[in-house]
Motif scaffolding. Structure first.
Motif, PDB file in Angstrom:
ATOM      1  N   THR A  80       3.898   0.818   1.317  1.00 55.78           N
ATOM      2  CA  THR A  80       4.932   0.483   0.619  1.00 55.78           C
ATOM      3  C   THR A  80       4.075   0.503  -0.666  1.00 55.78           C
ATOM      4  O   THR A  80       2.966   0.263  -1.631  1.00 55.78           O
ATOM      5  CB  THR A  80       4.152  -0.877   0.994  1.00 55.78           C
ATOM      6  OG1 THR A  80       4.935  -0.821   2.251  1.00 55.78           O
ATOM      7  CG2 THR A  80       5.367  -1.859  -0.132  1.00 55.78           C
ATOM      8  N   GLY A  81       5.145   0.842  -1.709  1.00 59.63           N
ATOM      9  CA  GLY A  81       4.341   1.416  -3.174  1.00 59.63           C
ATOM     10  C   GLY A  81       4.166   2.292  -3.595  1.00 59.63           C
ATOM     11  O   GLY A  81       3.947   3.134  -4.494  1.00 59.63           O
ATOM     12  N   ALA A  82       4.139   3.664  -2.816  1.00 62.12           N
ATOM     13  CA  ALA A  82       3.720   4.871  -2.778  1.00 62.12           C
ATOM     14  C   ALA A  82       4.364   5.664  -3.937  1.00 62.12           C
ATOM     15  O   ALA A  82       4.677   5.765  -4.622  1.00 62.12           O
ATOM     16  CB  ALA A  82       3.741   5.414  -2.148  1.00 62.12           C
ATOM     17  N   GLY A  83       5.784   5.387  -3.542  1.00 61.85           N
ATOM     18  CA  GLY A  83       7.029   5.864  -4.816  1.00 61.85           C
ATOM     19  C   GLY A  83       7.472   5.093  -5.943  1.00 61.85           C
ATOM     20  O   GLY A  83       6.840   6.133  -7.279  1.00 61.85           O
ATOM     21  N   ASP A  84       6.822   4.011  -6.072  1.00 63.00           N
ATOM     22  CA  ASP A  84       6.612   3.349  -7.476  1.00 63.00           C
ATOM     23  C   ASP A  84       5.008   4.008  -8.048  1.00 63.00           C
ATOM     24  O   ASP A  84       5.155   3.856  -9.303  1.00 63.00           O
ATOM     25  CB  ASP A  84       6.699   2.447  -7.449  1.00 63.00           C
ATOM     26  CG  ASP A  84       7.182   1.383  -5.976  1.00 63.00           C
ATOM     27  OD1 ASP A  84       8.496   2.024  -6.566  1.00 63.00           O
ATOM     28  OD2 ASP A  84       6.868   0.490  -5.753  1.00 63.00           O
ATOM     29  N   THR A  85       4.481   4.176  -7.573  1.00 59.97           N
ATOM     30  CA  THR A  85       2.980   4.699  -7.705  1.00 59.97           C
ATOM     31  C   THR A  85       3.209   6.601  -8.304  1.00 59.97           C
ATOM     32  O   THR A  85       2.634   6.543  -9.715  1.00 59.97           O
ATOM     33  CB  THR A  85       1.834   5.139  -7.402  1.00 59.97           C
ATOM     34  OG1 THR A  85       1.568   3.629  -6.377  1.00 59.97           O
ATOM     35  CG2 THR A  85       0.205   5.442  -7.876  1.00 59.97           C
ATOM     36  N   PHE A  86       3.555   6.429  -7.685  1.00 56.79           N
ATOM     37  CA  PHE A  86       4.513   8.342  -8.074  1.00 56.79           C
ATOM     38  C   PHE A  86       5.510   8.376 -10.071  1.00 56.79           C
ATOM     39  O   PHE A  86       4.474   9.146 -10.567  1.00 56.79           O
ATOM     40  CB  PHE A  86       5.095   9.630  -7.335  1.00 56.79           C
ATOM     41  CG  PHE A  86       5.970  11.094  -7.440  1.00 56.79           C
ATOM     42  CD1 PHE A  86       5.192  12.126  -7.574  1.00 56.79           C
ATOM     43  CD2 PHE A  86       7.272  10.835  -8.003  1.00 56.79           C
ATOM     44  CE1 PHE A  86       5.399  12.657  -7.620  1.00 56.79           C
ATOM     45  CE2 PHE A  86       7.106  11.818  -8.398  1.00 56.79           C
ATOM     46  CZ  PHE A  86       6.596  12.923  -8.136  1.00 56.79           C
ATOM     47  N   MET A  87       5.944   7.568  -9.810  1.00 56.30           N
ATOM     48  CA  MET A  87       7.130   7.283 -10.609  1.00 56.30           C
ATOM     49  C   MET A  87       5.972   7.402 -12.173  1.00 56.30           C
ATOM     50  O   MET A  87       5.971   7.700 -13.502  1.00 56.30           O
ATOM     51  CB  MET A  87       7.667   6.319 -10.677  1.00 56.30           C
ATOM     52  CG  MET A  87       9.251   6.352 -11.648  1.00 56.30           C
ATOM     53  SD  MET A  87      10.346   4.900 -11.438  1.00 56.30           S
ATOM     54  CE  MET A  87      10.875   4.986 -12.680  1.00 56.30           C
ATOM     55  N   ALA A  88       5.750   6.382 -11.767  1.00 58.37           N
ATOM     56  CA  ALA A  88       4.088   5.483 -13.215  1.00 58.37           C
ATOM     57  C   ALA A  88       3.327   6.344 -13.620  1.00 58.37           C
ATOM     58  O   ALA A  88       3.207   6.858 -14.752  1.00 58.37           O
ATOM     59  CB  ALA A  88       3.682   4.192 -12.741  1.00 58.37           C
TER      60      ALA A  88
END
Length: 297
Positions: A256-264
């Motif tokens: 949970t949150g891995a894709g958001d971390t990638f984008m940021a």
């Protein structure tokens, strides 16, 4: 935070309630594990990661004037996030997200972002007719936008004069909301961040690789896209060409949150002046560190 923000993060700001178990799980599993409550939501996750990379993010979202909302705002301020432009509602509760993860990945999740959907365009007031910009003087900086907003509001944003000069970075909140990004497929300024499943939903077909997904989205009119595929190669593409990189191999402890971390991390790398290859590699490393637990929450 008194300084002007480096980026606006628009979308969900809520509490993540995540149960994690070290064993494989299936429907009906009842196993020991850990349950945590952390600041979350796509916009919040992106903002927290951007702050770790030294940027000054501002949040545009809705948070209730309830104890949960007060605590969430205090946590955001403590992390260096600007909350000056949050819409604080007397009537709407602070949103929540609940997920269950096992050793075999995400088992199930429910996003209760009803307050964000009901607040609608109110969260954009500082950008549309306020201190951050207007139709006559559009905001010209970076904007990270997530698909937890309603389709109607996303359609308005795609055509709004107030966003006409923004460097717009867009991501779905989940595969279930991927089709809300359709207004940005042929948008002249938007950069899309999706995974293979979400790319398939946008293109109405399945993709075997991230490269194929990038090709499909570009063929549909996208200006620039980044597609991830778990531990397999990710791709970034424009009409000028496609690049691929494979993420580092790590032990996955959370998703949970891995894709958001990638984008940021990708946005932060480009803000530092990184080229396409360097930015993609930096984003993949940050996401790998996150899922392995090396980056704290």
């Amino acid at each position: 935070m008194s300084a002007s923000p480096d980026i606006l993060c628009i979308g969900s700001v809520l509490w993540d309630i995540v149960g994690r178990a070290p064993s494989h799980m299936r429907q009906g599993s009842d196993v020991p594990g850990r349950i945590t409550r952390l600041p979350g939501g796509v916009a919040m996750n992106i903002a927290m990661t951007l702050a770790r990379f030294g940027l000054r993010p501002a949040l545009l979202s809705v948070v209730g004037r309830d104890p949960e909302g007060d605590e969430l705002v205090a946590r955001a301020e403590a992390m260096g996030l600007s909350v000056a432009h949050l819409y604080r509602s007397d009537d709407l509760p602070t949103d929540r997200y609940m997920a269950v993860e096992g050793a075999n990945g995400l088992i199930a999740a429910i996003a209760d972002a009803h307050s964000l959907e009901q607040a609608g365009a109110k969260i954009l007031a500082p950008l549309v007719n306020g201190p951050l910009g207007s139709a006559a003087a559009p905001y010209e900086g970076l904007v990270a936008l997530d698909g937890n907003l309603t389709l109607a509001l996303l359609e308005d944003i795609a055509a709004a004069p107030a966003f006409a000069r923004a460097d717009l970075r867009v991501a779905p909140a989940s595969p279930g909301k991927a089709e809300r990004l359709l207004p940005f497929l042929q948008h002249g300024r938007a950069v899309l961040y999706v995974n293979c499943e979400e790319a398939g939903l946008l293109c109405k077909r399945e993709f075997a690789t991230s490269r194929a997904a990038v090709e499909g989205l570009l063929a549909r009119g996208a200006r620039r896209v980044l597609v991830t595929d778990g531990g397999r190669a990710s791709a970034e593409g424009t009409q000028d060409g496609i690049i691929e990189r494979t993420p580092p191999e790590v032990m996955v402890t959370r998703v949970t949150g891995a894709g958001d971390t990638f984008m940021a991390a990708h946005i932060a790398a480009e803000a530092r002046g990184a080229g396409r290859e360097e930015a993609l590699e930096a984003a993949l490393k940050a996401a790998a560190d996150y899922v392995s637990g090396e980056i704290g929450t």
